[in-house]
Design a protein around this motif. Structure first.
Motif, short mmCIF file in Angstrom:
data_model
loop_
_atom_site.label_atom_id
_atom_site.label_comp_id
_atom_site.label_asym_id
_atom_site.label_seq_id
_atom_site.Cartn_x
_atom_site.Cartn_y
_atom_site.Cartn_z
N VAL A 123 37.10 41.38 36.04
CA VAL A 123 36.98 42.77 36.45
C VAL A 123 36.23 43.50 35.34
O VAL A 123 36.72 43.58 34.21
CB VAL A 123 38.36 43.42 36.68
N ILE A 155 40.97 48.01 39.85
CA ILE A 155 40.77 46.81 40.66
C ILE A 155 40.06 47.14 41.97
O ILE A 155 39.15 46.43 42.42
CB ILE A 155 42.13 46.13 40.97
N LEU A 160 35.30 42.97 41.74
CA LEU A 160 36.25 41.91 41.39
C LEU A 160 35.65 40.55 41.69
O LEU A 160 35.18 40.30 42.80
CB LEU A 160 37.55 42.10 42.18
#
Length: 264
Positions: A123, A155, A160
């Motif tokens: 991330v 997130i 991601l």
């Protein structure tokens, strides 16, 4: 002092205490039975992290019901408490907007199933193995042994990367050759490297292709497939095999050079 305490426990108060104890015992038995039944169902149907969230929800629900039950037994005005809680809730809500945003994002993280405990993710610039997933954040254990807490809002908003979604992955190695090198020969020789690496998979087959004309040479890419757990070992095997193969074939890997002209 003792007489004051004795006088407090009137028959009515004693009856209320006994009623509260019996009620708590009943609530506890119901909670044990329901939690065990629910645990068997949710852990078979849902992912472990989602199942834990469900179990926590049941626990908190029973806690709230028990508190309300006890307050009603002792004739405590719930409307006044709810009014005070509402005012406090508004104040707390303004002070915890970020936390609420993470909680809402946590719901989407759990239901999206884009990651789970044990996955290796990236991330932004943070990479590591997912250690825990909560309604507020995801904790990641980095390869050097650090725990990094990533808010759920990050997130959701960031790109991601999850390399553990599938059991295998492709690893690309970019290597440069001199402009004087026979390009066809270099591609053929680079294609022999995977056969020298025991952990490289043959299905899917490795690929070799030209990437770009660089400042110091022509960039070639070797893509090999491997099991997720073999990344570091495969990386070492491929690098060693490329160096040894190119040295044997007389192919040099160029590096930036600078010509300096001295003017007297």
């Amino acid at each position: 002092m003792f007489e004051t305490i004795i006088s407090f426990f009137t028959p009515e108060i004693v009856a209320q205490i006994v009623k509260a104890i019996i009620g708590l015992a009943v609530f506890f038995l119901i909670y044990l039975v329901l939690s065990r039944l629910t645990k068997k169902i949710v852990f078979n149907k849902l992912k472990p992290q989602t199942a834990l969230i469900v179990m926590k929800g049941i626990r908190y629900t029973f806690f709230v019901l028990v508190v309300i039950y006890v307050l009603e037994i002792f004739n405590i005005n719930l409307s006044a408490l709810f009014g005070a809680a509402g005012i406090a809730g508004v104040a707390i809500g303004f002070a915890s907007q970020t936390s609420m945003s993470n909680v809402i994002s946590g719901f989407f993280v759990l239901t999206d199933h884009a990651l789970k405990v044990g996955d290796y993710i990236t991330v932004d610039e943070i990479s590591g193995t997912v250690d825990t997933i909560t309604m507020l954040s995801v904790k990641v254990k980095t390869p050097d042994g650090r725990i990094v807490r990533i808010p759920n809002e990050t997130i959701i908003n960031a790109k991601l990367q999850n390399v553990s979604s599938y059991p295998t992955r492709r690893y690309d190695v970019v290597v440069s050759i001199s402009y004087d090198t026979d390009l066809r020969k270099a591609l053929e020789i680079l294609g022999t490297v995977p056969a020298q690496c025991p952990l490289v998979l043959t299905d899917p087959q490795p690929i070799v292709f030209c990437t770009s004309f660089g400042a110091s040479g022509i960039d070639l890419t070797l893509g090999v497939w491997l099991n997720n757990g073999d990344l570091l070992a495969v990386r070492n095997q491929v690098f060693v095999a490329i160096k040894e193969t190119f040295d044997s074939a007389g192919i040099s890997i160029p590096f930036p050079q600078v010509d300096v002209h001295m003017v007297s």
